[in-house]
Design a protein around this motif. Sequence first.
Motif, PDB file in Angstrom:
ATOM      1  N   ASP A  17       1.035  -1.026   0.085  1.00  6.14           N
ATOM      2  CA  ASP A  17       0.303   0.137   0.011  1.00  6.14           C
ATOM      3  C   ASP A  17       0.841   1.388  -0.092  1.00  6.14           C
ATOM      4  O   ASP A  17       1.947   1.220   0.293  1.00  6.14           O
ATOM      5  CB  ASP A  17      -0.660   0.146   1.281  1.00  6.14           C
ATOM      6  N   ASP A  18       0.277   2.925  -1.020  1.00 11.21           N
ATOM      7  CA  ASP A  18       0.906   3.712  -0.661  1.00 11.21           C
ATOM      8  C   ASP A  18       1.195   4.151   0.385  1.00 11.21           C
ATOM      9  O   ASP A  18       1.878   4.461   0.542  1.00 11.21           O
ATOM     10  CB  ASP A  18      -0.145   4.517  -2.008  1.00 11.21           C
ATOM     11  N   PHE A  19       0.613   3.972   1.836  1.00  5.39           N
ATOM     12  CA  PHE A  19       0.555   4.608   3.094  1.00  5.39           C
ATOM     13  C   PHE A  19       2.234   3.879   3.690  1.00  5.39           C
ATOM     14  O   PHE A  19       2.735   4.456   4.536  1.00  5.39           O
ATOM     15  CB  PHE A  19      -0.158   4.255   4.245  1.00  5.39           C
ATOM     16  N   GLN A  69       5.273   4.622  -0.142  1.00  5.89           N
ATOM     17  CA  GLN A  69       5.040   6.150  -0.808  1.00  5.89           C
ATOM     18  C   GLN A  69       6.280   7.185  -0.389  1.00  5.89           C
ATOM     19  O   GLN A  69       6.875   7.180   0.632  1.00  5.89           O
ATOM     20  CB  GLN A  69       4.225   7.249  -0.407  1.00  5.89           C
ATOM     21  N   LEU A  83       1.373  12.768   9.678  1.00  6.89           N
ATOM     22  CA  LEU A  83       0.535  11.888   8.849  1.00  6.89           C
ATOM     23  C   LEU A  83       0.439  12.742   8.024  1.00  6.89           C
ATOM     24  O   LEU A  83      -0.110  12.605   7.525  1.00  6.89           O
ATOM     25  CB  LEU A  83       0.493  11.167  10.159  1.00  6.89           C
ATOM     26  N   PHE A 133      -0.572  13.647   3.963  1.00  4.78           N
ATOM     27  CA  PHE A 133      -1.964  13.804   4.026  1.00  4.78           C
ATOM     28  C   PHE A 133      -2.428  14.923   3.308  1.00  4.78           C
ATOM     29  O   PHE A 133      -2.463  14.773   1.768  1.00  4.78           O
ATOM     30  CB  PHE A 133      -2.903  12.998   4.785  1.00  4.78           C
ATOM     31  N   THR A 182      -6.859  12.446   7.537  1.00  3.27           N
ATOM     32  CA  THR A 182      -6.504  11.755   7.309  1.00  3.27           C
ATOM     33  C   THR A 182      -7.158  10.374   7.042  1.00  3.27           C
ATOM     34  O   THR A 182      -8.883  10.356   7.487  1.00  3.27           O
ATOM     35  CB  THR A 182      -5.319  11.023   7.406  1.00  3.27           C
ATOM     36  N   ASP A 217      -7.208   7.564   6.372  1.00  3.68           N
ATOM     37  CA  ASP A 217      -6.743   5.789   6.381  1.00  3.68           C
ATOM     38  C   ASP A 217      -6.703   5.705   8.555  1.00  3.68           C
ATOM     39  O   ASP A 217      -6.933   6.243   9.241  1.00  3.68           O
ATOM     40  CB  ASP A 217      -5.153   5.527   5.932  1.00  3.68           C
ATOM     41  N   THR A 229      -3.906   6.153  10.846  1.00  7.12           N
ATOM     42  CA  THR A 229      -3.642   7.535  11.431  1.00  7.12           C
ATOM     43  C   THR A 229      -4.500   8.325  12.394  1.00  7.12           C
ATOM     44  O   THR A 229      -3.964   8.298  13.200  1.00  7.12           O
ATOM     45  CB  THR A 229      -3.746   8.986  10.349  1.00  7.12           C
TER      46      THR A 229
END
Length: 266
Positions: free
Chosen positions: A68-70, A73, A152, A156, A231, A233, A236
């Motif tokens: 996942d990009d989280f 990234q 975080l 975002f 954010t 997700d 976070t």
Amino acid sequence: MAEMTFWDHLDVLRRVLFRVIGVWFVLAVGYFIAMPYLFDNVVLAPCHNDFVFYDLLRYIGKTFNLTDDFFTQEFQVKLVNINLAAPFFIHMSTAFWMSVVTAMPYIFFEIWKFINPALYPNERRGVRKALTIGTFMFFLGVLLGYFMVYPLTLRFLSTYQLSAEIDNVISLNSYIDNFMMLVLCMGLAFELPLVTWLLSLLGLVNKSFLRKYRRHAVVVIVIAAAIITPTGDPFTLSVVAIPLYLLYEMSILMIKDKKPEIDEIA
């Protein structure tokens, strides 16, 4: 020891204020001188891809094969200044707030020295414990805000795209305002157990009250966490909500229900 008059107390308070302002001024001057280095290596550190928390996320993603990009990234923010006087005033204000935060233990120590003679031995233990815990919790909240919550949030918001026609360009003023707000808000939020303890001494809340409204508190905490870290997700959100809920439970443990006094009828 002779009893002090009102003017004697006022004179002691004046000396306390002079010492606090003196310590604050020395720290502010020191931070002002060191600010170019601190700005590059502390304040702007979350803008860079090698920030410690981003490295931790990538390490977790690599360890558990998370794609996942989280967790994968690559992140970099370039700030711009659109206000001629902004760098100078931000230089001053950042030095001021850093000196205030750093001086908190000394400020609490001076408060303790000032009120100590007026307290009974059992009260002294309680106040000393409260000030110690309050100082520790404040810095714990500041560290959590700096190393987790703000990075975080920054990642975002700076990558959120309303339209492909709009390029996100982050101004220096916007960055600093959000940085100071989130870091200090987390520090203040971690004072919840101390505030609750003080309210219990005033008879405004008790253990039974906090237990009764625990579910309501959870809803409020989640809403507050969503506002602090807007954010999308759950990770976070959990970073903020879980510590706040634990602080609520700590508040319950710190206070005691007062036993009702029963008058005996002769």
